[in-house]
Design an enzyme around this catalytic site. Structure first.
Site, PDB file in Angstrom:
ATOM      1  N   GLU A   1     -26.141 -90.413 -61.760  1.00 39.34           N
ATOM      2  CA  GLU A   1     -27.294 -89.887 -61.003  1.00 39.34           C
ATOM      3  C   GLU A   1     -27.768 -90.860 -59.931  1.00 39.34           C
ATOM      4  O   GLU A   1     -27.936 -92.054 -60.181  1.00 39.34           O
ATOM      5  CB  GLU A   1     -28.430 -89.605 -61.982  1.00 39.34           C
ATOM      6  CG  GLU A   1     -29.659 -89.032 -61.305  1.00 39.34           C
ATOM      7  CD  GLU A   1     -30.741 -88.699 -62.306  1.00 39.34           C
ATOM      8  OE1 GLU A   1     -30.530 -87.797 -63.139  1.00 39.34           O
ATOM      9  OE2 GLU A   1     -31.803 -89.350 -62.269  1.00 39.34           O
TER      10      GLU A   1
ATOM     11  N   GLU B   1     -31.388 -77.062 -68.912  1.00 38.97           N
ATOM     12  CA  GLU B   1     -31.933 -78.181 -69.685  1.00 38.97           C
ATOM     13  C   GLU B   1     -32.854 -77.722 -70.820  1.00 38.97           C
ATOM     14  O   GLU B   1     -33.777 -76.935 -70.617  1.00 38.97           O
ATOM     15  CB  GLU B   1     -32.698 -79.122 -68.756  1.00 38.97           C
ATOM     16  CG  GLU B   1     -33.088 -80.426 -69.422  1.00 38.97           C
ATOM     17  CD  GLU B   1     -33.152 -81.570 -68.433  1.00 38.97           C
ATOM     18  OE1 GLU B   1     -32.091 -82.142 -68.121  1.00 38.97           O
ATOM     19  OE2 GLU B   1     -34.256 -81.884 -67.946  1.00 38.97           O
TER      20      GLU B   1
ATOM     21  N   GLU C   1     -30.247 -81.750 -58.794  1.00 43.36           N
ATOM     22  CA  GLU C   1     -31.103 -81.860 -59.985  1.00 43.36           C
ATOM     23  C   GLU C   1     -32.592 -81.825 -59.624  1.00 43.36           C
ATOM     24  O   GLU C   1     -33.019 -82.481 -58.666  1.00 43.36           O
ATOM     25  CB  GLU C   1     -30.869 -83.207 -60.687  1.00 43.36           C
ATOM     26  CG  GLU C   1     -29.475 -83.468 -61.170  1.00 43.36           C
ATOM     27  CD  GLU C   1     -29.362 -84.865 -61.787  1.00 43.36           C
ATOM     28  OE1 GLU C   1     -28.230 -85.291 -62.029  1.00 43.36           O
ATOM     29  OE2 GLU C   1     -30.400 -85.530 -61.994  1.00 43.36           O
ATOM     30  N   SER C   2     -33.349 -81.091 -60.399  1.00 42.42           N
ATOM     31  CA  SER C   2     -34.821 -81.100 -60.391  1.00 42.42           C
ATOM     32  C   SER C   2     -35.448 -80.260 -59.271  1.00 42.42           C
ATOM     33  O   SER C   2     -34.944 -80.219 -58.148  1.00 42.42           O
ATOM     34  CB  SER C   2     -35.407 -82.507 -60.267  1.00 42.42           C
ATOM     35  OG  SER C   2     -34.944 -83.348 -61.283  1.00 42.42           O
TER      36      SER C   2
ATOM     37  N   LYS D   1     -35.641 -78.828 -72.646  1.00 44.99           N
ATOM     38  CA  LYS D   1     -36.636 -79.857 -72.291  1.00 44.99           C
ATOM     39  C   LYS D   1     -38.008 -79.406 -72.762  1.00 44.99           C
ATOM     40  O   LYS D   1     -38.556 -78.439 -72.233  1.00 44.99           O
ATOM     41  CB  LYS D   1     -36.602 -79.987 -70.764  1.00 44.99           C
ATOM     42  CG  LYS D   1     -37.554 -80.968 -70.131  1.00 44.99           C
ATOM     43  CD  LYS D   1     -37.390 -80.949 -68.598  1.00 44.99           C
ATOM     44  CE  LYS D   1     -38.097 -82.064 -67.893  1.00 44.99           C
ATOM     45  NZ  LYS D   1     -37.969 -81.994 -66.428  1.00 44.99           N
TER      46      LYS D   1
ATOM     47  N   ASN E   1     -30.764 -86.487 -57.785  1.00 44.68           N
ATOM     48  CA  ASN E   1     -32.059 -86.096 -58.337  1.00 44.68           C
ATOM     49  C   ASN E   1     -33.069 -85.941 -57.200  1.00 44.68           C
ATOM     50  O   ASN E   1     -33.312 -86.876 -56.440  1.00 44.68           O
ATOM     51  CB  ASN E   1     -32.554 -87.110 -59.379  1.00 44.68           C
ATOM     52  CG  ASN E   1     -33.529 -86.452 -60.352  1.00 44.68           C
ATOM     53  OD1 ASN E   1     -34.177 -85.450 -60.003  1.00 44.68           O
ATOM     54  ND2 ASN E   1     -33.633 -86.984 -61.549  1.00 44.68           N
TER      55      ASN E   1
ATOM     56  N   LYS F   1     -28.943 -86.075 -72.462  1.00 42.74           N
ATOM     57  CA  LYS F   1     -29.833 -86.524 -71.382  1.00 42.74           C
ATOM     58  C   LYS F   1     -30.687 -87.656 -71.938  1.00 42.74           C
ATOM     59  O   LYS F   1     -31.678 -87.442 -72.628  1.00 42.74           O
ATOM     60  CB  LYS F   1     -30.690 -85.339 -70.931  1.00 42.74           C
ATOM     61  CG  LYS F   1     -31.410 -85.560 -69.619  1.00 42.74           C
ATOM     62  CD  LYS F   1     -30.499 -85.305 -68.441  1.00 42.74           C
ATOM     63  CE  LYS F   1     -31.155 -85.524 -67.112  1.00 42.74           C
ATOM     64  NZ  LYS F   1     -32.332 -84.757 -66.840  1.00 42.74           N
TER      65      LYS F   1
HETATM   66  O1  LIG Z   1     -38.996 -84.776 -65.472  1.00 40.82           O
HETATM   67  C1  LIG Z   1     -39.664 -85.830 -65.367  1.00 40.82           C
HETATM   68  O2  LIG Z   1     -40.894 -85.860 -65.301  1.00 40.82           O
HETATM   69  C2  LIG Z   1     -38.965 -87.157 -65.402  1.00 40.82           C
HETATM   70  C3  LIG Z   1     -39.723 -88.318 -65.328  1.00 40.82           C
HETATM   71  C4  LIG Z   1     -39.109 -89.555 -65.373  1.00 40.82           C
HETATM   72  C5  LIG Z   1     -37.753 -89.644 -65.502  1.00 40.82           C
HETATM   73  C6  LIG Z   1     -36.984 -88.490 -65.572  1.00 40.82           C
HETATM   74  C7  LIG Z   1     -37.578 -87.254 -65.512  1.00 40.82           C
HETATM   75  N1  LIG Z   1     -36.868 -86.093 -65.597  1.00 40.82           N
HETATM   76  C8  LIG Z   1     -35.463 -86.031 -65.790  1.00 40.82           C
HETATM   77  C9  LIG Z   1     -34.874 -85.062 -64.875  1.00 40.82           C
HETATM   78  O3  LIG Z   1     -34.265 -85.497 -63.948  1.00 40.82           O
HETATM   79  C10 LIG Z   1     -35.131 -83.597 -65.074  1.00 40.82           C
HETATM   80  O4  LIG Z   1     -35.399 -83.347 -66.411  1.00 40.82           O
HETATM   81  C11 LIG Z   1     -34.012 -82.653 -64.661  1.00 40.82           C
HETATM   82  O5  LIG Z   1     -33.441 -82.972 -63.446  1.00 40.82           O
HETATM   83  C12 LIG Z   1     -34.571 -81.204 -64.573  1.00 40.82           C
HETATM   84  O6  LIG Z   1     -35.657 -81.180 -63.694  1.00 40.82           O
HETATM   85  P1  LIG Z   1     -36.653 -79.935 -63.592  1.00 40.82           P
HETATM   86  O7  LIG Z   1     -35.798 -78.729 -63.338  1.00 40.82           O
HETATM   87  O8  LIG Z   1     -37.537 -80.229 -62.441  1.00 40.82           O
HETATM   88  O9  LIG Z   1     -37.346 -79.859 -64.897  1.00 40.82           O
END
Ligand SMILES: O=C(O)c1ccccc1NCC(=O)[C@H](O)[C@H](O)COP(=O)(O)O
Length: 422
Positions: free
Chosen positions: A314, A202, A372-373, A204, A336, A265
């Protein structure tokens, strides 16, 4: 309803929640928050001057009354665009079941299982008395969590974007856009090549939960580094307000010759955004089940297919997973681990949602699951792989490293680039 005594507009049907007119109780707030009112007509004129055609009322969403027959229109995405641009598919003010419920004054909470309210239910949050503008706060027009806030803001943003660039104006950019690439195919190829979950890396810069993650942010450089170090696909945040992303970033990455297919995204609330994303070079889009009712997901999947884009649908909990598993044509499901209402991250969520019959159904349907995340270490990658994912979506843990490209080998515990895994 004390404010009615001073001649405010009557409430719309369904105004169940008591309205708190703070300016009546705190007269000083009146001075602090009042701002000069702009005639609505002037706003429309601005939009027209900015390149759009003047429109009598902002159309907030387009939806096919009869859903598009994919077979019929798949030969030309432009046929669909033309039909829609010609108004053949316009329906009412919004067309979303959620919006329809809201328009009818019903509570939209729980419609089709979505967890958020798609827009304020008790009328506008801004109220005018003569030249003064007030913000009237009540439960119905105050977002209850960050996801609701993002979606309400997005709805307003998209309405404006659509006024500036109605669908017919996207026809040229869609024709000129570089062709859509095979997002799902790229994930499968990477998984087959490495035996590890394919990486969607990502791009970001910031997020609501973390603030600015990387100050020194060059999206094209980061994208190229991800690609060189083994990412199968990239996810590019395009939301400006909460993530400091942009469609310029998406376009720039695509135009820089990055071969990895690109996920736009974005918080999709309106079919128009699908066409716009494609016109900017997207190969895939994100559809969030907490935001979109089933009918919208089905409709948007068809449009994605027409446009040649993949859709990552998602989910965050079992209920959303069950809803999405009931929809035909879903190829990619993202689980997620972040709760978008509370920001809590728990990677065991992926395992929980893939256990038992759900996992079996997913395998039967040949759906690729994306974890994800919150993935930071090789152990995390193994954990979600053992749970059943074939791809992962990772932002923060890569982007905050000095060299986000090299961070990929650290995340997987080995070099997964073509050179390294050969
Ligand atoms: O990342 C956030 O804080 C967030 C808050 C509100 C809605 C969506 C959000 N993020 C989108 C995502 O799901 C993440 O950017 C993506 O899965 C990557 O996650 P990470 O590896 O933890 O940065």
């Amino acid at each position: 309803m004390e404010a009615l005594a001073i001649g405010s507009a009557p409430p719309r049907p369904g105004l169940a929640a008591p309205t708190r007119y703070s300016y009546l109780r705190h007269p000083r707030t009146l001075i602090a928050t009042a701002s000069a009112r702009r005639p609505i007509a002037a706003v429309h004129m601005d939009a027209a001057a900015a390149g759009g055609r003047p429109s009598p009322a902002p159309a907030r969403c387009t939806r096919a009354e009869t859903e598009p027959e994919v077979g019929e229109v798949a030969t030309s995405s432009h046929a669909a665009v033309e039909a829609e641009a010609a108004g053949a598919t316009e329906q009412g003010d919004n067309g979303s079941p959620v919006a329809d419920a809201a328009a009818a004054g019903a509570s939209i909470e729980g419609v089709d299982g979505i967890r958020i309210r798609r827009r304020p239910v008790t009328g506008p949050s801004v109220h005018y008395v003569g030249p003064f503008q007030f913000r009237l706060e009540n439960e119905g027009n105050t977002p209850r969590n960050i996801l609701e806030k993002i979606v309400w803001d997005k709805d307003a943003e998209v309405s404006q974007m659509k006024e500036r660039r109605p669908l017919y104006m996207l026809k040229g950019p869609l024709e000129a856009a570089p062709p859509a690439r095979d997002f799902v195919g790229a994930l499968k190829a990477s998984y087959d090549r490495t035996g590890l979950p394919a990486l969607i890396a990502e791009v970001k810069k910031a997020s609501p939960s973390r603030g600015v993650i990387r100050e020194d942010f060059d999206p094209v450089q980061i994208a190229q580094a991800y690609e060189k170090n083994g990412a199968a696909c990239l996810s590019v945040l395009t939301d400006a307000k909460y993530f400091q992303g942009s469609f310029n970033n998406l376009e720039a990455i695509r135009n820089a010759g990055v071969q990895c297919p690109l996920l736009c995204k974005e918080f999709i609330v309106d079919a128009w955004q699908l066409y716009y994303a494609r016109s900017k070079g997207a190969d895939a889009v994100l559809l969030i089940a907490a935001v979109l009712p089933d009918l919208d997901i089905k409709y948007m999947l068809k449009i994605c297919k027409i446009l040649g884009m993949a859709a990552l649908v998602e989910v965050h909990d079992e209920r959303e997973m069950d809803r999405v598993l009931g929809i035909d044509g879903v190829q990619l499901i993202g689980i997620n681990n972040r709760n978008l209402e509370t920001f809590e991250v728990d990677i065991s969520n992926t395992k929980k949602l893939l256990e038992g019959e759900r996992g079996q159904l997913i395998a039967q349907k040949d759906i690729i699951v994306v974890g994800e995340s919150g993935l930071f270490t090789p152990d995390h990658i193994s954990f979600v792989q053992n749970a059943g994912v074939k791809a992962v979506l990772v932002g923060e843990s890569l982007i905050k490293q000095e060299d986000p490209g090299k961070a990929i080998a650290g995340l997987f515990g080995k070099d997964i680039s073509n050179a390294g895994a050969a």
